[in-house]
Design a protein around this motif. Sequence first.
Motif, mmCIF file in Angstrom:
data_model
loop_
_atom_site.group_PDB
_atom_site.id
_atom_site.type_symbol
_atom_site.label_atom_id
_atom_site.label_comp_id
_atom_site.label_asym_id
_atom_site.label_seq_id
_atom_site.Cartn_x
_atom_site.Cartn_y
_atom_site.Cartn_z
ATOM 1 N N ASP A 114 0.837 -1.190 0.000
ATOM 2 C CA ASP A 114 0.000 0.000 0.000
ATOM 3 C C ASP A 114 0.876 1.246 0.000
ATOM 4 O OD1 ASP A 114 -2.167 -1.656 0.133
ATOM 5 O OD2 ASP A 114 -2.646 -1.230 2.234
ATOM 6 N N SER A 115 0.489 2.198 -0.800
ATOM 7 C CA SER A 115 1.253 3.440 -0.863
ATOM 8 C C SER A 115 1.076 4.253 0.413
ATOM 9 C CB SER A 115 0.802 4.263 -2.072
ATOM 10 O OG SER A 115 1.397 5.547 -2.050
ATOM 11 N N VAL A 116 2.136 4.917 0.835
ATOM 12 C CA VAL A 116 2.054 5.867 1.952
ATOM 13 C C VAL A 116 2.299 7.286 1.447
ATOM 14 C CG1 VAL A 116 2.677 4.177 3.703
ATOM 15 C CG2 VAL A 116 4.481 5.476 2.570
ATOM 16 N N LEU A 141 7.369 15.653 3.531
ATOM 17 C CA LEU A 141 8.152 14.459 3.182
ATOM 18 C C LEU A 141 7.313 13.412 2.456
ATOM 19 C CD1 LEU A 141 10.015 14.059 6.614
ATOM 20 C CD2 LEU A 141 10.812 15.277 4.573
ATOM 21 N N SER A 142 6.095 13.192 2.903
ATOM 22 C CA SER A 142 5.263 12.110 2.370
ATOM 23 C C SER A 142 4.870 12.322 0.919
ATOM 24 C CB SER A 142 3.989 11.956 3.212
ATOM 25 O OG SER A 142 4.290 11.489 4.500
ATOM 26 N N GLY A 180 6.013 10.230 12.698
ATOM 27 C CA GLY A 180 4.708 9.703 13.078
ATOM 28 C C GLY A 180 3.749 9.369 11.965
ATOM 29 N N SER A 181 4.019 9.810 10.754
ATOM 30 C CA SER A 181 3.096 9.589 9.640
ATOM 31 C C SER A 181 3.184 8.155 9.127
ATOM 32 C CB SER A 181 3.422 10.558 8.501
ATOM 33 O OG SER A 181 4.716 10.262 7.973
ATOM 34 N N ALA A 182 2.357 7.842 8.134
ATOM 35 C CA ALA A 182 2.434 6.522 7.496
ATOM 36 C C ALA A 182 3.801 6.308 6.860
ATOM 37 C CB ALA A 182 1.323 6.386 6.452
ATOM 38 N N LEU A 183 4.345 7.348 6.236
ATOM 39 C CA LEU A 183 5.691 7.245 5.665
ATOM 40 C C LEU A 183 6.705 6.955 6.768
ATOM 41 C CD1 LEU A 183 7.632 7.689 3.176
ATOM 42 C CD2 LEU A 183 7.902 10.030 4.050
ATOM 43 N N ALA A 184 6.570 7.632 7.887
ATOM 44 C CA ALA A 184 7.493 7.417 9.002
ATOM 45 C C ALA A 184 7.402 5.991 9.530
ATOM 46 C CB ALA A 184 7.190 8.413 10.122
ATOM 47 N N SER A 185 6.199 5.446 9.594
ATOM 48 C CA SER A 185 6.022 4.073 10.066
ATOM 49 C C SER A 185 6.677 3.085 9.116
ATOM 50 C CB SER A 185 4.528 3.758 10.199
ATOM 51 O OG SER A 185 4.331 2.442 10.680
ATOM 52 N N TYR A 199 11.429 -0.302 7.917
ATOM 53 C CA TYR A 199 12.548 -0.490 6.990
ATOM 54 C C TYR A 199 13.883 -0.459 7.745
ATOM 55 C CZ TYR A 199 15.615 0.796 3.044
ATOM 56 O OH TYR A 199 16.628 0.863 2.108
ATOM 57 N N GLU A 200 14.048 0.529 8.629
ATOM 58 C CA GLU A 200 15.314 0.643 9.361
ATOM 59 C C GLU A 200 15.508 -0.514 10.342
ATOM 60 O OE1 GLU A 200 17.452 2.613 8.383
ATOM 61 O OE2 GLU A 200 16.612 4.551 7.786
ATOM 62 N N ARG A 201 14.430 -1.039 10.890
ATOM 63 C CA ARG A 201 14.554 -2.169 11.811
ATOM 64 C C ARG A 201 15.116 -3.407 11.128
ATOM 65 N NH1 ARG A 201 11.844 -1.977 16.772
ATOM 66 N NH2 ARG A 201 10.430 -0.202 17.072
#
Length: 479
Positions: free
Chosen positions: A232-234, A245-246, A433-438, A443-445
Amino acid sequence: MPARSGAQFLRGLRDRRALWVGGERVSDPMEHPALRGAAQSIAAVYDLHQQYPDDCLMADPETGEPIAVSHMIPRSKQDLLRRHAALRRVAEYSVGLMGRTPDYMNVTYAGFAGRSDEWGANGNEEGAANLVAFQKQLARQDLSLTHTLIHAMSDKSKGNVPAGFDETQLHTVEKTAHGILVRGARVLATLAPFADEIAVYPSQPMPGASRRHALSFCIRMDTPGLKFICRDSVSLPDNRFDHPLSGRFDEQDAFVIFDDVEVPRDRVFIDGNVAVYNSVMSASWRANAMHQTMVRAWTKLEFAWGLACRMAEAIGASDPATLQMLGEIWSYAELTRSAVRAGEEGAYHHGNGAWFLDGRPMDALRTVLPYWFPRVNEIIRLIGSHNVLATPAAGAFADAGLRPLIDKYLRGAGDTSAAERARIFRLGWDFAGSALASRNEQYERFYLTSGARNRQNVQMRADRREADRLVDGFLRAVK
């Protein structure tokens, strides 16, 4: 041909690739609202090379035409410092939010070509020659390359790599008149909508797997039978006030299905050579590819620190708890910077004429970044508190009746206006905090393997000689 412009890159994406976003098949990213912003951002990265040629471009060693510095096969420590400047330029464009900009694969394949002797071991000379030829094509055509590394295991109890033969995993079906036919699935292809080609190469050894799974190759994204199913797109509308950013940096991720895909013979780098498959990533890959990843991480952490500081200042937060959290982010950024510099300073000849970083500082970062980045997001959200939720949109500021009230009641500390406060905290929310941030936190994890697995891996391969010498010195002294 010389390094491409952004417009040339975008024209190259108009092909017949089989790519789905939601239930919709997409043939041109610029025509889809969920993809347009990131496509333009990757195009802007290509344009950066033209804007900063001293940092980002170099002469092809054979043709003399300008190519991206990220295609360089480093031959000295100075080459690595030059590459650092180019990597930093790209990382700063998205402040490290786009982890798979084309320079990542450029650096990776330059490293592979630089250590072609590793790829040519155990009778794989033809595959190594194909890889070297492709790396030159990658540089000279300035292609955008994605990759898919992970075996798409549906049952974790069976392990992370195939044991024996598994028909659902990517494998060779048969030889053809022009190459090999492959079938199966892999994950993930980040940047899939914005790539010209896709690469397959090893992620980890698979000692018990059938040789049919031992594959490495590169093919065009529109190769018949190749299918990409995007998450799903963020992405949000590209409104720099509301979604700074998003609207631009959702690089997308896709599940890849190889539905009887023919790979041309000259694009096959490993075909059934298990010994090479299991060994080629173990020697010099980390010391090379981690250069791009850690310059990006350092850039992202520096931005996060600056953003958190700006958020605290906007509301006059200078209490000890806030200062401690800000100092924590600074320490992550500084330790990352120091590790990158240590890796560069300790660079050495890794063989075959190629110079790469000292991999030990990079390995150390791989073990901690999966924990640091989520903590950074937590700190930004703690500093932001309710303020990240009290941020009027651009449309509210444009309302003549609302604007005076917003300016009065939602201003910041000192001379921080309501509009500046809203912009700062919207940026903080979009980052943490946004969907992009989530998506980016997830991804970083798991970027370059989880922190837990990396800790296990470094412990198993770490050089203990100096540590053992220190311990033995005390043990021998005991009477």
